[in-house]
Scaffold this motif. Sequence first.
Motif, mmCIF file in Angstrom:
data_model
loop_
_atom_site.group_PDB
_atom_site.id
_atom_site.type_symbol
_atom_site.label_atom_id
_atom_site.label_comp_id
_atom_site.label_asym_id
_atom_site.label_seq_id
_atom_site.Cartn_x
_atom_site.Cartn_y
_atom_site.Cartn_z
ATOM 1 N N LYS A 11 0.858 -1.327 0.214
ATOM 2 C CA LYS A 11 -0.174 -0.290 -0.080
ATOM 3 C C LYS A 11 0.750 1.667 0.619
ATOM 4 N N LEU A 12 2.505 1.404 0.650
ATOM 5 C CA LEU A 12 3.227 2.187 0.821
ATOM 6 C C LEU A 12 3.299 2.567 -0.723
ATOM 7 N N ALA A 13 3.943 1.264 -1.261
ATOM 8 C CA ALA A 13 5.001 1.651 -2.561
ATOM 9 C C ALA A 13 3.392 1.857 -3.463
ATOM 10 N N LEU A 14 2.638 1.779 -3.415
ATOM 11 C CA LEU A 14 1.103 2.065 -4.606
ATOM 12 C C LEU A 14 1.282 3.946 -3.863
ATOM 13 N N GLN A 15 1.322 4.337 -2.803
ATOM 14 C CA GLN A 15 0.307 5.832 -2.792
ATOM 15 C C GLN A 15 2.326 5.908 -2.983
ATOM 16 N N ALA A 16 3.273 6.236 -2.356
ATOM 17 C CA ALA A 16 4.168 6.965 -3.036
ATOM 18 C C ALA A 16 4.105 6.748 -4.760
ATOM 19 N N TRP A 17 4.086 5.612 -5.784
ATOM 20 C CA TRP A 17 3.625 5.711 -6.919
ATOM 21 C C TRP A 17 2.781 7.102 -6.966
ATOM 22 N N LEU A 18 2.041 6.777 -6.877
ATOM 23 C CA LEU A 18 1.031 7.736 -7.107
ATOM 24 C C LEU A 18 1.415 9.160 -7.197
ATOM 25 N N GLN A 19 1.597 9.561 -5.887
ATOM 26 C CA GLN A 19 2.335 10.601 -5.739
ATOM 27 C C GLN A 19 3.889 11.250 -6.844
ATOM 28 N N THR A 20 4.254 10.079 -6.917
ATOM 29 C CA THR A 20 5.678 10.375 -7.951
ATOM 30 C C THR A 20 5.148 11.343 -9.632
ATOM 31 N N PRO A 21 5.921 11.850 -9.879
ATOM 32 C CA PRO A 21 5.325 13.107 -10.707
ATOM 33 C C PRO A 21 5.499 11.898 -12.034
ATOM 34 N N ILE A 22 4.894 12.262 -13.581
ATOM 35 C CA ILE A 22 5.152 11.912 -14.122
ATOM 36 C C ILE A 22 6.063 12.427 -14.591
ATOM 37 N N LYS A 23 7.373 11.402 -15.750
ATOM 38 C CA LYS A 23 8.021 11.228 -16.181
ATOM 39 C C LYS A 23 8.330 12.153 -17.444
ATOM 40 N N ASP A 24 7.517 10.851 -18.354
ATOM 41 C CA ASP A 24 7.600 10.651 -19.572
ATOM 42 C C ASP A 24 5.921 11.293 -20.116
ATOM 43 N N ILE A 25 6.157 11.483 -21.237
ATOM 44 C CA ILE A 25 4.938 11.553 -22.365
ATOM 45 C C ILE A 25 4.532 10.330 -22.985
ATOM 46 N N PRO A 26 3.871 9.110 -23.302
ATOM 47 C CA PRO A 26 3.981 8.359 -23.434
ATOM 48 C C PRO A 26 3.615 8.406 -25.430
ATOM 49 N N THR A 27 4.110 7.243 -26.153
ATOM 50 C CA THR A 27 5.110 7.457 -27.325
ATOM 51 C C THR A 27 3.807 6.562 -27.472
ATOM 52 N N GLU A 28 2.505 6.707 -28.928
ATOM 53 C CA GLU A 28 2.362 5.482 -29.423
ATOM 54 C C GLU A 28 2.633 5.133 -30.139
ATOM 55 N N LYS A 29 2.574 3.744 -30.588
ATOM 56 C CA LYS A 29 2.362 2.994 -32.173
ATOM 57 C C LYS A 29 1.419 3.038 -32.339
ATOM 58 N N ASN A 30 1.285 3.201 -33.645
ATOM 59 C CA ASN A 30 0.126 3.330 -34.760
ATOM 60 C C ASN A 30 0.672 2.802 -36.263
ATOM 61 N N GLU A 31 0.682 1.421 -35.877
ATOM 62 C CA GLU A 31 -0.057 0.532 -37.277
ATOM 63 C C GLU A 31 -0.043 1.869 -38.522
ATOM 64 N N LEU A 32 -1.058 2.089 -38.328
ATOM 65 C CA LEU A 32 -1.917 3.327 -39.570
ATOM 66 C C LEU A 32 -1.020 4.421 -39.893
ATOM 67 N N LEU A 33 -0.509 4.762 -37.952
ATOM 68 C CA LEU A 33 0.248 6.048 -39.333
ATOM 69 C C LEU A 33 1.432 6.018 -39.801
ATOM 70 N N LEU A 34 1.574 4.717 -39.478
ATOM 71 C CA LEU A 34 2.981 4.353 -39.824
ATOM 72 C C LEU A 34 3.075 4.033 -41.106
ATOM 73 N N LYS A 35 2.238 3.141 -42.112
ATOM 74 C CA LYS A 35 1.541 3.064 -43.146
ATOM 75 C C LYS A 35 1.566 4.367 -43.700
ATOM 76 N N LEU A 36 0.821 5.012 -43.569
ATOM 77 C CA LEU A 36 0.038 6.876 -43.692
ATOM 78 C C LEU A 36 1.256 7.369 -44.440
ATOM 79 N N PHE A 37 2.799 7.160 -43.623
ATOM 80 C CA PHE A 37 4.071 8.562 -43.735
ATOM 81 C C PHE A 37 4.857 7.498 -44.736
ATOM 82 N N PHE A 38 4.336 6.122 -44.812
ATOM 83 C CA PHE A 38 5.016 5.644 -46.221
ATOM 84 C C PHE A 38 4.213 5.680 -47.052
ATOM 85 N N SER A 39 2.979 6.043 -47.453
ATOM 86 C CA SER A 39 2.051 6.353 -48.157
ATOM 87 C C SER A 39 2.114 6.769 -49.527
ATOM 88 N N SER A 40 3.407 7.476 -49.990
ATOM 89 C CA SER A 40 3.540 8.013 -51.474
ATOM 90 C C SER A 40 3.928 5.876 -52.381
#
Length: 182
Positions: free
Chosen positions: A80-109
Amino acid sequence: MAKENHTKYAILGLLTTGCHSGYSIKQMIDESLNHFWKVSYGQIYPILKQLVDDGLATVQTTSQDRKPDKKEYYMTPKGKLALQAWLQTPIKDIPTEKNELLLKLFFSSHQSKTTALNHLTQYLEKIRERYNTFESIEQMINENLSDQADAQFWLITLDYGKRTTKAVIEWCECTIKKLKDG
């Protein structure tokens, strides 16, 4: 430095919701977290074992007639203490989404416009299904779980999913129009 595995906190948090077996944890993930936090069935038991080894959870084994023993996991005070400590830790990174559609569109020429439009149309159909799922989940929470302490926060994360999904629907429709007009 090794990247921290936040999935252990997802599983630790799920122990607070009444999910105590690997199976019930997987069900809850599939019904709620899966739209923003992917966890495979193969990850759950090793993480549960690690939580027990680290003293963050305990395991109770119950014998069952004609079935394998049932293991149920419970958070310890240290967990419980570990969960509470993690919940209070600031967010470090904005996640990068992997999206197959965007990858295919990027090379759609390198493919026909018709193929790109087909990909977009299929994606749009799936994303609309996701939006409908979110609306069903919202209705279920409001009708059956509104008295739960976590309900407000479940609805907040669901609202994020609905809003981002709606934006993707709008983007798909706009992109399809651009490709058809251009």
